[in-house]
Design a protein around this motif. Structure first.
Motif, short mmCIF file in Angstrom:
data_model
loop_
_atom_site.label_atom_id
_atom_site.label_comp_id
_atom_site.label_asym_id
_atom_site.label_seq_id
_atom_site.Cartn_x
_atom_site.Cartn_y
_atom_site.Cartn_z
N LEU A 153 18.11 6.95 40.44
CA LEU A 153 18.67 7.69 39.33
C LEU A 153 19.42 6.76 38.41
CD1 LEU A 153 21.77 9.77 40.58
CD2 LEU A 153 20.86 7.75 41.72
N ILE A 154 20.07 7.32 37.42
CA ILE A 154 20.81 6.52 36.44
C ILE A 154 22.31 6.64 36.73
CG2 ILE A 154 21.26 6.09 34.01
CD1 ILE A 154 18.33 5.67 34.88
N TYR A 155 22.95 5.52 36.94
CA TYR A 155 24.41 5.47 37.02
C TYR A 155 24.94 5.11 35.63
CZ TYR A 155 24.00 5.51 42.10
OH TYR A 155 23.72 5.86 43.39
N TYR A 156 26.09 5.70 35.28
CA TYR A 156 26.63 5.40 33.95
C TYR A 156 28.15 5.30 33.99
CZ TYR A 156 27.92 10.37 33.30
OH TYR A 156 28.47 11.63 33.43
N ASN A 157 28.69 4.63 32.98
CA ASN A 157 30.13 4.44 32.82
C ASN A 157 30.68 5.60 32.01
OD1 ASN A 157 32.66 3.56 31.60
ND2 ASN A 157 32.18 1.50 32.36
N LYS A 158 31.47 6.46 32.64
CA LYS A 158 31.99 7.65 31.97
C LYS A 158 32.88 7.30 30.77
CE LYS A 158 31.97 10.93 35.84
NZ LYS A 158 32.81 11.80 36.71
N ASP A 159 33.63 6.23 30.88
CA ASP A 159 34.52 5.84 29.79
C ASP A 159 33.73 5.46 28.54
OD1 ASP A 159 36.69 6.29 31.42
OD2 ASP A 159 36.98 4.18 31.95
N ILE A 160 32.65 4.73 28.72
CA ILE A 160 31.82 4.34 27.57
C ILE A 160 31.17 5.57 26.95
CG2 ILE A 160 29.78 3.05 26.85
CD1 ILE A 160 30.47 0.92 28.90
N PHE A 161 30.65 6.45 27.79
CA PHE A 161 30.04 7.67 27.27
C PHE A 161 31.06 8.49 26.48
CE2 PHE A 161 25.81 8.88 29.40
CZ PHE A 161 25.39 7.56 29.43
N LYS A 162 32.25 8.64 27.03
CA LYS A 162 33.29 9.44 26.37
C LYS A 162 33.70 8.82 25.04
CE LYS A 162 37.88 11.43 27.14
NZ LYS A 162 39.01 11.57 28.11
N LYS A 163 33.83 7.51 25.02
CA LYS A 163 34.26 6.81 23.80
C LYS A 163 33.33 7.08 22.64
CE LYS A 163 35.39 2.18 22.07
NZ LYS A 163 35.54 0.74 22.43
N SER A 283 33.05 2.34 45.26
CA SER A 283 34.14 1.52 45.79
C SER A 283 34.75 0.61 44.73
CB SER A 283 33.65 0.68 46.97
OG SER A 283 32.67 -0.26 46.55
N THR A 284 34.04 0.42 43.61
CA THR A 284 34.54 -0.50 42.59
C THR A 284 34.78 0.18 41.24
OG1 THR A 284 32.25 -1.10 42.05
CG2 THR A 284 33.42 -2.51 43.61
N MET A 285 34.33 1.42 41.07
CA MET A 285 34.47 2.11 39.78
C MET A 285 35.09 3.49 39.97
SD MET A 285 30.75 1.23 38.04
CE MET A 285 31.16 2.04 36.48
N SER A 286 36.12 3.77 39.20
CA SER A 286 36.72 5.11 39.21
C SER A 286 36.12 5.98 38.11
CB SER A 286 38.23 5.01 39.01
OG SER A 286 38.54 4.38 37.77
N ASN A 287 35.32 5.36 37.26
CA ASN A 287 34.75 6.06 36.10
C ASN A 287 33.23 6.19 36.21
OD1 ASN A 287 34.27 3.33 35.86
ND2 ASN A 287 34.82 3.19 33.69
N LEU A 288 32.73 6.32 37.44
CA LEU A 288 31.28 6.35 37.68
C LEU A 288 30.72 7.76 37.49
CD1 LEU A 288 28.78 4.70 38.77
CD2 LEU A 288 29.36 5.65 41.02
N GLY A 289 29.61 7.82 36.79
CA GLY A 289 28.84 9.05 36.68
C GLY A 289 27.39 8.78 37.03
N SER A 290 26.62 9.82 37.24
CA SER A 290 25.21 9.63 37.57
C SER A 290 24.40 10.86 37.18
CB SER A 290 25.03 9.36 39.07
OG SER A 290 25.43 10.48 39.84
N PHE A 291 23.11 10.65 36.91
CA PHE A 291 22.21 11.76 36.61
C PHE A 291 20.77 11.33 36.88
CE2 PHE A 291 22.77 9.50 32.56
CZ PHE A 291 21.46 9.30 32.14
N TYR A 292 19.94 12.33 37.21
CA TYR A 292 18.50 12.11 37.31
C TYR A 292 17.91 12.29 35.92
CZ TYR A 292 19.14 12.37 42.35
OH TYR A 292 19.55 12.13 43.64
N ILE A 293 16.92 11.47 35.58
CA ILE A 293 16.32 11.54 34.25
C ILE A 293 15.61 12.89 34.07
CG2 ILE A 293 14.64 10.52 32.66
CD1 ILE A 293 15.06 7.86 34.05
N PRO A 294 15.95 13.65 33.03
CA PRO A 294 15.25 14.91 32.79
C PRO A 294 13.87 14.67 32.19
CG PRO A 294 16.88 14.54 31.08
CD PRO A 294 17.02 13.41 32.05
N GLY A 295 12.93 15.53 32.55
CA GLY A 295 11.60 15.43 31.99
C GLY A 295 11.54 16.06 30.61
N ILE A 296 10.34 16.16 30.06
CA ILE A 296 10.16 16.74 28.73
C ILE A 296 10.72 18.15 28.67
CG2 ILE A 296 8.46 17.38 26.97
CD1 ILE A 296 8.74 14.36 27.41
N ASP A 297 10.54 18.92 29.75
CA ASP A 297 11.01 20.30 29.78
C ASP A 297 12.44 20.42 30.30
OD1 ASP A 297 10.60 19.60 32.39
OD2 ASP A 297 9.27 21.28 32.88
N GLY A 298 13.09 19.30 30.58
CA GLY A 298 14.46 19.31 31.03
C GLY A 298 14.65 19.35 32.53
#
Length: 421
Positions: A153-163, A283-298
């Motif tokens: 899946l995709i891990y992402y930085n919540k702080d960057i997304f929020k900014k 263990s190294t990030m307090s701002n970690l988020g994650s999601f599975y890639i949605p398909g064309i229909d979501g």
């Protein structure tokens, strides 16, 4: 007289020793017969640090429930030791197997090394077709059933997304839009370990399930080919990401550790990775988020790779098949699996009646399971034509370096597929 006394004392001593030995190795079962047995079990040496707390509890509970069976659990199971033991006819009573994730279990069956389980009434009613297929060779069951999975899946930085006002995507087009938005704001969208054969394909695994799962189903059923538009789109997306400079700087020469460090340091916003690395990030990030890639229909489709944490097979040469199968039945039980879910960090249950630990609840936010593209490619390969190797060693590098377009990648795999017919 003194000599007779010494002989008597020796006889008494030996009698006492034999009595102690008998007590240490036998007990009475419900029928009154002395019948304690010791089962030697080889666990997964590579995952000992993760699995040991769970199996300490599982084995203790099993022996409490089965006082006539002692488990001698050893972390001796590696691909090499198991292969050597198969060839030398020196397998332990039980050992871990990886089911249909690799061709090895089938090879063990064909060599006569494994005990078929069809006559032992294992309950498979809780399990999906995929789980039963994992443990099956031909028409016979050969291992305990899997209850956990790995995925990508995709891990992402919540702080960057929020900014930058970015939310988790609900459609595939929104997913693509994240890359555009981040690049426009001067942020590298995704870290990519282009140097590692077993680090760089995770984005492709995720995209294939999201976009081309129906195509993968057809391929698994011996139908269709790689020219399906959704499969081509999967490959072309990777090509476009590399071509549009969406990946981290110098990614072609970056290994997995370097890519992970770039992500955890906040240098990039996202990284495609396996769920098995979830503990590394938490263990190294307090701002970690994650999601599975949605398909064309979501629909969020999780690439399914069943885990071997609780999947074990019985040697055909065991002297205690009934007792060995009792251990397999326990490993396939809800009771043992719940222990594993609570004790093995990052493990994701696939069964509704197993409660996931809090640290992986976010990883269960998928709508359905999808095919693992590498498993499908392995299944359609032959001894002479290994599509899985072509995918890993030619297609993925070719897409990342822009040497292959989506159509060209599909043609390369179709040419190989034709040779398997």
């Amino acid at each position: 007289m003194q000599r007779r006394l010494i002989i008597v004392l020796l006889v008494c001593a030996l009698t006492s020793i034999f009595a102690l030995v008998g007590c240490s190795n036998t007990t009475k079962d419900s029928s009154g017969d002395e019948k304690q047995v010791t089962l030697t079990v080889w666990g997964d040496q590579e995952n000992q640090s993760k699995a040991e707390p769970a199996f300490n509890k599982i084995n203790k509970l099993f022996m409490e429930k089965h006082p006539n069976i002692k488990i001698d659990y050893q972390y001796s199971g590696t691909h090499q030791t198991i292969d050597t033991a198969v060839r030398s006819n020196s397998l332990p009573d039980l050992f871990y197997v990886q089911g249909n994730k690799t061709p090895m279990m089938e090879l063990y069956v064909n060599s006569g090394a494994l005990l078929p389980l069809d006559d032992y009434n294992l309950d498979v009613s809780r399990y999906s077709e995929e789980a039963i297929s994992y443990a099956t060779v031909g028409d016979s069951l050969y291992s305990s059933l899997p209850a956990f999975m790995d995925s990508q899946l995709i891990y992402y930085n919540k702080d960057i997304f929020k900014k930058y006002g970015i939310s988790e995507p609900k459609t595939f087009e929104e997913f693509i839009g994240i890359f555009d938005s981040l690049k426009e704001n001067g942020v590298k969208p995704m870290s990519m370990p282009g140097k590692d054969e077993w680090g760089r394909p995770w984005l492709a695994f995720s995209l294939a399930s999201a976009l081309a799962n129906d195509s993968l189903t057809n391929l698994a059923n011996g139908e269709g080919d790689f020219s399906d538009p959704n499969m081509v789109k999967t490959f072309q997306t990777i090509h476009d990401f590399a071509n549009n400079d969406y990946f981290s700087k110098n990614f072609i020469t970056t290994d997995t550790s370097g890519a992970q460090l770039s992500f955890t340091n906040g240098d990039v916003a996202m990284m495609a990775d396996g769920t098995w690395n979830h503990p590394t990030y938490t263990s190294t990030m307090s701002n970690l988020g994650s999601f599975y890639i949605p398909g064309i229909d979501g629909e969020k489709v999780a690439p399914l790779s069943l885990s071997n944490y609780t999947t074990y097979a019985v040697s055909a040469k065991t002297e205690h098949p009934k007792e060995a199968v009792e251990y397999l039945k326990f490993l396939s039980s809800k009771e043992a699996q719940q222990i594993a879910a609570e004790e093995i960090v990052g493990v994701i249950p696939t069964l509704d009646d197993i409660t996931p630990s809090e640290d992986v609840i976010e990883l269960t936010k998928y709508d359905s399971f999808g095919h693992n593209i590498l498993t499908v490619l392995s299944d359609v390969s032959t001894d002479k034509v290994a599509l899985n190797d072509i995918f890993m060693r030619e297609v993925i590098p070719g897409l990342l370096t822009n040497e292959l377009s989506g159509d060209e990648a599909a043609k390369l795999l179709n040419d190989a597929l034709a040779k398997t017919k």
